[in-house]
Write a protein that holds these residues in place. Sequence first.
Motif, PDB file in Angstrom:
ATOM      1  N   TRP A  20      -0.196 -35.008  53.269  1.00  0.00           N
ATOM      2  CA  TRP A  20       0.647 -34.586  52.164  1.00  0.00           C
ATOM      3  C   TRP A  20       0.610 -35.612  51.029  1.00  0.00           C
ATOM      4  CZ3 TRP A  20       4.931 -36.753  49.842  1.00  0.00           C
ATOM      5  CH2 TRP A  20       5.562 -35.958  48.901  1.00  0.00           C
ATOM      6  N   ALA A  21       0.663 -36.894  51.338  1.00  0.00           N
ATOM      7  CA  ALA A  21       0.640 -37.936  50.305  1.00  0.00           C
ATOM      8  C   ALA A  21      -0.681 -37.913  49.544  1.00  0.00           C
ATOM      9  CB  ALA A  21       0.863 -39.305  50.932  1.00  0.00           C
ATOM     10  N   GLY A  22      -1.770 -37.705  50.236  1.00  0.00           N
ATOM     11  CA  GLY A  22      -3.060 -37.606  49.563  1.00  0.00           C
ATOM     12  C   GLY A  22      -3.131 -36.398  48.650  1.00  0.00           C
ATOM     13  N   TRP A  23      -2.568 -35.301  49.095  1.00  0.00           N
ATOM     14  CA  TRP A  23      -2.568 -34.079  48.282  1.00  0.00           C
ATOM     15  C   TRP A  23      -1.641 -34.230  47.073  1.00  0.00           C
ATOM     16  CZ3 TRP A  23       1.357 -30.393  47.390  1.00  0.00           C
ATOM     17  CH2 TRP A  23       0.933 -29.249  46.731  1.00  0.00           C
ATOM     18  N   ALA A  24      -0.477 -34.862  47.272  1.00  0.00           N
ATOM     19  CA  ALA A  24       0.490 -35.002  46.188  1.00  0.00           C
ATOM     20  C   ALA A  24       0.019 -35.984  45.124  1.00  0.00           C
ATOM     21  CB  ALA A  24       1.837 -35.455  46.754  1.00  0.00           C
ATOM     22  N   SER A  25      -0.797 -36.947  45.484  1.00  0.00           N
ATOM     23  CA  SER A  25      -1.233 -37.954  44.516  1.00  0.00           C
ATOM     24  C   SER A  25      -2.615 -37.668  43.949  1.00  0.00           C
ATOM     25  CB  SER A  25      -1.228 -39.336  45.164  1.00  0.00           C
ATOM     26  OG  SER A  25      -2.206 -39.405  46.184  1.00  0.00           O
ATOM     27  N   ARG A  26      -3.104 -36.453  44.097  1.00  0.00           N
ATOM     28  CA  ARG A  26      -4.432 -36.125  43.581  1.00  0.00           C
ATOM     29  C   ARG A  26      -4.417 -36.150  42.057  1.00  0.00           C
ATOM     30  NH1 ARG A  26      -1.774 -31.554  44.547  1.00  0.00           N
ATOM     31  NH2 ARG A  26      -2.089 -29.752  43.200  1.00  0.00           N
ATOM     32  N   ASN A  27      -5.561 -36.286  41.474  1.00  0.00           N
ATOM     33  CA  ASN A  27      -5.702 -36.352  40.026  1.00  0.00           C
ATOM     34  C   ASN A  27      -5.667 -34.937  39.462  1.00  0.00           C
ATOM     35  OD1 ASN A  27      -6.232 -37.018  37.436  1.00  0.00           O
ATOM     36  ND2 ASN A  27      -8.252 -37.885  37.817  1.00  0.00           N
ATOM     37  N   ARG A  28      -4.650 -34.642  38.660  1.00  0.00           N
ATOM     38  CA  ARG A  28      -4.486 -33.301  38.113  1.00  0.00           C
ATOM     39  C   ARG A  28      -4.679 -33.262  36.603  1.00  0.00           C
ATOM     40  NH1 ARG A  28       1.015 -31.742  41.126  1.00  0.00           N
ATOM     41  NH2 ARG A  28       1.163 -33.946  41.481  1.00  0.00           N
ATOM     42  N   THR A  29      -5.382 -34.219  36.032  1.00  0.00           N
ATOM     43  CA  THR A  29      -5.536 -34.249  34.570  1.00  0.00           C
ATOM     44  C   THR A  29      -6.520 -33.209  34.063  1.00  0.00           C
ATOM     45  OG1 THR A  29      -7.221 -35.953  34.759  1.00  0.00           O
ATOM     46  CG2 THR A  29      -4.964 -36.692  34.437  1.00  0.00           C
ATOM     47  N   ILE A  30      -7.330 -32.628  34.914  1.00  0.00           N
ATOM     48  CA  ILE A  30      -8.315 -31.642  34.481  1.00  0.00           C
ATOM     49  C   ILE A  30      -7.617 -30.412  33.912  1.00  0.00           C
ATOM     50  CG2 ILE A  30     -10.136 -30.097  35.276  1.00  0.00           C
ATOM     51  CD1 ILE A  30     -10.875 -32.260  37.313  1.00  0.00           C
ATOM     52  N   GLY A  31      -6.532 -29.978  34.529  1.00  0.00           N
ATOM     53  CA  GLY A  31      -5.808 -28.810  34.038  1.00  0.00           C
ATOM     54  C   GLY A  31      -5.111 -29.060  32.719  1.00  0.00           C
ATOM     55  N   ASP A  32      -4.746 -30.316  32.424  1.00  0.00           N
ATOM     56  CA  ASP A  32      -4.061 -30.621  31.180  1.00  0.00           C
ATOM     57  C   ASP A  32      -4.955 -30.379  29.975  1.00  0.00           C
ATOM     58  OD1 ASP A  32      -1.875 -31.341  32.635  1.00  0.00           O
ATOM     59  OD2 ASP A  32      -2.235 -33.495  32.514  1.00  0.00           O
ATOM     60  N   VAL A  33      -6.227 -30.640  30.108  1.00  0.00           N
ATOM     61  CA  VAL A  33      -7.145 -30.467  28.986  1.00  0.00           C
ATOM     62  C   VAL A  33      -7.169 -29.005  28.556  1.00  0.00           C
ATOM     63  CG1 VAL A  33      -9.549 -30.661  28.265  1.00  0.00           C
ATOM     64  CG2 VAL A  33      -8.527 -32.448  29.682  1.00  0.00           C
ATOM     65  N   ALA A  34      -7.235 -28.113  29.501  1.00  0.00           N
ATOM     66  CA  ALA A  34      -7.260 -26.685  29.171  1.00  0.00           C
ATOM     67  C   ALA A  34      -5.932 -26.248  28.552  1.00  0.00           C
ATOM     68  CB  ALA A  34      -7.561 -25.859  30.412  1.00  0.00           C
ATOM     69  N   GLU A  35      -4.824 -26.773  29.068  1.00  0.00           N
ATOM     70  CA  GLU A  35      -3.533 -26.393  28.519  1.00  0.00           C
ATOM     71  C   GLU A  35      -3.346 -26.938  27.115  1.00  0.00           C
ATOM     72  OE1 GLU A  35      -0.241 -27.178  31.059  1.00  0.00           O
ATOM     73  OE2 GLU A  35      -1.216 -26.295  32.799  1.00  0.00           O
ATOM     74  N   LEU A  36      -3.809 -28.154  26.862  1.00  0.00           N
ATOM     75  CA  LEU A  36      -3.702 -28.710  25.519  1.00  0.00           C
ATOM     76  C   LEU A  36      -4.577 -27.949  24.537  1.00  0.00           C
ATOM     77  CD1 LEU A  36      -3.638 -32.516  26.307  1.00  0.00           C
ATOM     78  CD2 LEU A  36      -1.749 -31.092  25.495  1.00  0.00           C
ATOM     79  N   ALA A  37      -5.751 -27.521  24.971  1.00  0.00           N
ATOM     80  CA  ALA A  37      -6.614 -26.719  24.104  1.00  0.00           C
ATOM     81  C   ALA A  37      -5.951 -25.372  23.819  1.00  0.00           C
ATOM     82  CB  ALA A  37      -7.979 -26.529  24.748  1.00  0.00           C
ATOM     83  N   GLY A  38      -5.314 -24.790  24.808  1.00  0.00           N
ATOM     84  CA  GLY A  38      -4.604 -23.531  24.596  1.00  0.00           C
ATOM     85  C   GLY A  38      -3.442 -23.688  23.637  1.00  0.00           C
ATOM     86  N   TYR A  39      -2.736 -24.825  23.733  1.00  0.00           N
ATOM     87  CA  TYR A  39      -1.633 -25.078  22.807  1.00  0.00           C
ATOM     88  C   TYR A  39      -2.155 -25.254  21.390  1.00  0.00           C
ATOM     89  CZ  TYR A  39       2.178 -27.374  20.433  1.00  0.00           C
ATOM     90  OH  TYR A  39       3.135 -27.706  19.523  1.00  0.00           O
ATOM     91  N   ALA A  40      -3.299 -25.919  21.225  1.00  0.00           N
ATOM     92  CA  ALA A  40      -3.881 -26.086  19.891  1.00  0.00           C
ATOM     93  C   ALA A  40      -4.268 -24.740  19.300  1.00  0.00           C
ATOM     94  CB  ALA A  40      -5.086 -27.015  19.962  1.00  0.00           C
ATOM     95  N   ARG A  41      -4.832 -23.850  20.127  1.00  0.00           N
ATOM     96  CA  ARG A  41      -5.177 -22.506  19.635  1.00  0.00           C
ATOM     97  C   ARG A  41      -3.911 -21.733  19.256  1.00  0.00           C
ATOM     98  NH1 ARG A  41      -8.521 -22.679  24.159  1.00  0.00           N
ATOM     99  NH2 ARG A  41      -7.155 -21.239  25.239  1.00  0.00           N
TER     100      ARG A  41
END
Length: 75
Positions: A20-41
């Motif tokens: 669980w700790a390994g899963w909870a601390s995974r790197n999730r920044t990949i999804g932020d890029v798509a969301e920020l691009a969507g917000y810019a659009r």
Amino acid sequence: MAALAWLLIPLFAVVGAAIWAGWASRNRTIGDVAELAGYARFRDAMERSHGGEDSGTERREPATASQASLAQRAQ
């Protein structure tokens, strides 16, 4: 045999907590890029929809945070 079962319970708990700790601390920044691009659009679309009210307005590039703060100070 019952003592072995009682020793396996904490062992399974530790293994489960490690997974669980390994899963909870995974790197999730990949999804932020798509969301920020969507917000810019979205922001661009909102500027275009409100820009149609005044026929003399021209299309502007979105300002960065530093450019916006400089423009506010200049006014």
